[in-house]
Design an enzyme around this catalytic site. Structure first.
Site, PDB file in Angstrom:
ATOM      1  N   LYS A  40       7.634  -2.369   2.037  1.00 61.98           N
ATOM      2  CA  LYS A  40       6.866  -2.877   0.892  1.00 61.98           C
ATOM      3  C   LYS A  40       7.542  -2.493  -0.420  1.00 61.98           C
ATOM      4  O   LYS A  40       7.943  -1.339  -0.594  1.00 61.98           O
ATOM      5  CB  LYS A  40       5.447  -2.289   0.909  1.00 61.98           C
ATOM      6  CG  LYS A  40       4.610  -2.650  -0.315  1.00 61.98           C
ATOM      7  CD  LYS A  40       3.359  -1.773  -0.429  1.00 61.98           C
ATOM      8  CE  LYS A  40       2.682  -2.034  -1.783  1.00 61.98           C
ATOM      9  NZ  LYS A  40       1.626  -1.046  -2.073  1.00 61.98           N
TER      10      LYS A  40
ATOM     11  N   SER B 109      -6.425  -1.373  -8.254  1.00 65.55           N
ATOM     12  CA  SER B 109      -5.646  -0.133  -8.172  1.00 65.55           C
ATOM     13  C   SER B 109      -4.239  -0.330  -8.721  1.00 65.55           C
ATOM     14  O   SER B 109      -3.463   0.611  -8.774  1.00 65.55           O
ATOM     15  CB  SER B 109      -5.597   0.376  -6.727  1.00 65.55           C
ATOM     16  OG  SER B 109      -4.885  -0.523  -5.909  1.00 65.55           O
TER      17      SER B 109
ATOM     18  N   GLU C 280      -7.383  -0.432   2.196  1.00 60.62           N
ATOM     19  CA  GLU C 280      -6.488   0.671   1.852  1.00 60.62           C
ATOM     20  C   GLU C 280      -7.312   1.774   1.202  1.00 60.62           C
ATOM     21  O   GLU C 280      -7.941   1.545   0.165  1.00 60.62           O
ATOM     22  CB  GLU C 280      -5.403   0.210   0.874  1.00 60.62           C
ATOM     23  CG  GLU C 280      -4.477   1.354   0.444  1.00 60.62           C
ATOM     24  CD  GLU C 280      -3.458   0.956  -0.608  1.00 60.62           C
ATOM     25  OE1 GLU C 280      -2.297   1.383  -0.489  1.00 60.62           O
ATOM     26  OE2 GLU C 280      -3.818   0.213  -1.548  1.00 60.62           O
ATOM     27  N   TRP C 281      -7.314   2.971   1.810  1.00 60.78           N
ATOM     28  CA  TRP C 281      -7.944   4.102   1.139  1.00 60.78           C
ATOM     29  C   TRP C 281      -6.902   4.777   0.265  1.00 60.78           C
ATOM     30  O   TRP C 281      -5.970   5.403   0.774  1.00 60.78           O
ATOM     31  CB  TRP C 281      -8.537   5.104   2.136  1.00 60.78           C
ATOM     32  CG  TRP C 281      -9.232   6.240   1.419  1.00 60.78           C
ATOM     33  CD1 TRP C 281      -9.690   6.241   0.126  1.00 60.78           C
ATOM     34  CD2 TRP C 281      -9.547   7.531   1.945  1.00 60.78           C
ATOM     35  NE1 TRP C 281     -10.265   7.455  -0.184  1.00 60.78           N
ATOM     36  CE2 TRP C 281     -10.194   8.261   0.903  1.00 60.78           C
ATOM     37  CE3 TRP C 281      -9.350   8.131   3.191  1.00 60.78           C
ATOM     38  CZ2 TRP C 281     -10.630   9.575   1.085  1.00 60.78           C
ATOM     39  CZ3 TRP C 281      -9.789   9.442   3.361  1.00 60.78           C
ATOM     40  CH2 TRP C 281     -10.429  10.151   2.325  1.00 60.78           C
ATOM     41  N   ARG C 282      -7.067   4.622  -1.056  1.00 61.92           N
ATOM     42  CA  ARG C 282      -6.201   5.296  -2.013  1.00 61.92           C
ATOM     43  C   ARG C 282      -6.726   6.723  -2.192  1.00 61.92           C
ATOM     44  O   ARG C 282      -7.507   7.010  -3.086  1.00 61.92           O
ATOM     45  CB  ARG C 282      -6.171   4.512  -3.326  1.00 61.92           C
ATOM     46  CG  ARG C 282      -5.211   3.325  -3.321  1.00 61.92           C
ATOM     47  CD  ARG C 282      -3.752   3.771  -3.358  1.00 61.92           C
ATOM     48  NE  ARG C 282      -3.509   4.596  -4.539  1.00 61.92           N
ATOM     49  CZ  ARG C 282      -3.184   4.122  -5.748  1.00 61.92           C
ATOM     50  NH1 ARG C 282      -3.014   2.825  -5.921  1.00 61.92           N
ATOM     51  NH2 ARG C 282      -2.989   4.944  -6.762  1.00 61.92           N
TER      52      ARG C 282
ATOM     53  N   HIS D 158       7.633   1.563  -5.562  1.00 64.40           N
ATOM     54  CA  HIS D 158       6.970   0.928  -6.703  1.00 64.40           C
ATOM     55  C   HIS D 158       7.750   1.226  -7.970  1.00 64.40           C
ATOM     56  O   HIS D 158       8.044   2.386  -8.251  1.00 64.40           O
ATOM     57  CB  HIS D 158       5.536   1.458  -6.857  1.00 64.40           C
ATOM     58  CG  HIS D 158       4.736   1.313  -5.605  1.00 64.40           C
ATOM     59  ND1 HIS D 158       4.902   2.167  -4.530  1.00 64.40           N
ATOM     60  CD2 HIS D 158       3.805   0.398  -5.237  1.00 64.40           C
ATOM     61  CE1 HIS D 158       4.092   1.769  -3.558  1.00 64.40           C
ATOM     62  NE2 HIS D 158       3.428   0.707  -3.960  1.00 64.40           N
TER      63      HIS D 158
ATOM     64  N   ARG E 256       1.688 -12.819  -5.767  1.00 65.07           N
ATOM     65  CA  ARG E 256       0.596 -12.343  -4.908  1.00 65.07           C
ATOM     66  C   ARG E 256      -0.050 -13.494  -4.139  1.00 65.07           C
ATOM     67  O   ARG E 256      -0.802 -13.276  -3.199  1.00 65.07           O
ATOM     68  CB  ARG E 256      -0.464 -11.628  -5.752  1.00 65.07           C
ATOM     69  CG  ARG E 256       0.047 -10.367  -6.446  1.00 65.07           C
ATOM     70  CD  ARG E 256      -1.063  -9.712  -7.263  1.00 65.07           C
ATOM     71  NE  ARG E 256      -0.609  -8.522  -7.957  1.00 65.07           N
ATOM     72  CZ  ARG E 256      -0.590  -7.290  -7.440  1.00 65.07           C
ATOM     73  NH1 ARG E 256      -0.992  -7.098  -6.191  1.00 65.07           N
ATOM     74  NH2 ARG E 256      -0.181  -6.254  -8.152  1.00 65.07           N
TER      75      ARG E 256
END
Length: 252
Positions: free
Chosen positions: A170, A231, A46-48, A143, A212
């Site tokens: 998600k 992250s 994942e590129w944040r 989130h 998780r």
């Protein structure tokens, strides 16, 4: 349930897939991270991009993405700009958020894009359409860093994401007790039993770590591990994560 195939990774079967975030601020830092990730047993990167110092220059974002892709040609890349309101690094306008994601979805250099649920529905639908036209899968996300909503609310949000066209709904929530973690796992199991799409769920921080690890039992198709810098609170070292997921998978 539909399986979601991205390059050589299939979501919705077997153990949860491991996603590792990249959080470099510069191209040099990102290249160093990508080279390190080459050596790690992971499934998705994942590129944040909200950590990237030149995020507001779309040409520089695309150039940086090209550098990452050159180092990780066969690894699925999830492109994520996490908004400040959902725990990200930078506050930007809605207009910029959608321009960034739509532009990068059209480059052919990403495999998945994160789309936050709580935006104008017309904008969300347009971004999903753009992504799908370019063979980019949509991780639709929400989130809550303050609390764990009621089970019915978690189920409602995940169900709504699927209805809007998400490939991978998600949700990540913050527990205040072990009971909150059970609420998240119960909601996950309920949605998993009736959903058409694989889902991704987690309870954050130390209290939520079990969520998780236990995705294969309750129905979460991906989990996030840390290789360099976490992250989000509660992310586990990626090598330890793989060991535990393999252990559980053998018993399942």
């Amino acid at each position: 349930m539909n399986k979601v195939v991205v390059k050589n990774v299939t979501f919705g079967e077997g153990a949860p897939k491991i996603c590792v975030p990249m959080v470099g601020k510069t191209v040099a830092a990102l290249k160093e991270e990508a080279e390190m990730l080459q050596t790690i047993d992971l499934d998705v990167v994942e590129w944040r991009v909200d950590f990237f110092e030149d995020v507001k220059d779309l040409a520089k974002v695309e150039a940086a993405l090209g550098e990452i892709r050159a180092i990780l040609p066969e690894t699925p890349i999830l492109f994520t700009f996490r908004s400040a309101k959902e725990g990200g690094e930078l506050a930007v306008s809605d207009e910029f958020y959608f321009e960034l994601n739509e532009t990068l979805a059209g480059t052919g250099k990403i495999d998945l894009v994160d789309v936050e649920l709580f935006n104008e529905e017309a904008d969300v639908l347009r971004l999903i359409e753009t992504a799908h036209k370019n063979n980019v899968k949509v991780v639709m996300s929400n989130h809550d860093f303050d609390k764990t909503p009621a089970k019915e609310e978690i189920v409602s949000r995940l169900t709504r994401m699927e209805a809007l066209g998400a490939d991978l709904p998600k949700i990540a929530v913050m527990p205040k007790s072990a009971g909150d973690v059970l609420t998240l796992l119960d909601a996950t199991n309920t949605v998993f039993e009736k959903a058409n799409q694989p889902i991704i769920t987690m309870s954050m921080a130390g209290t939520g770590v079990i969520s998780r690890l236990a995705g294969e039992v309750f129905g979460s198709a991906m989990t996030f591990g840390a290789a360099k810098k976490a992250s989000a609170p509660g992310q586990i070292d990626v090598n330890e994560l793989r060991h535990v997921l393999d252990l559980l998978h053998k018993q399942f």
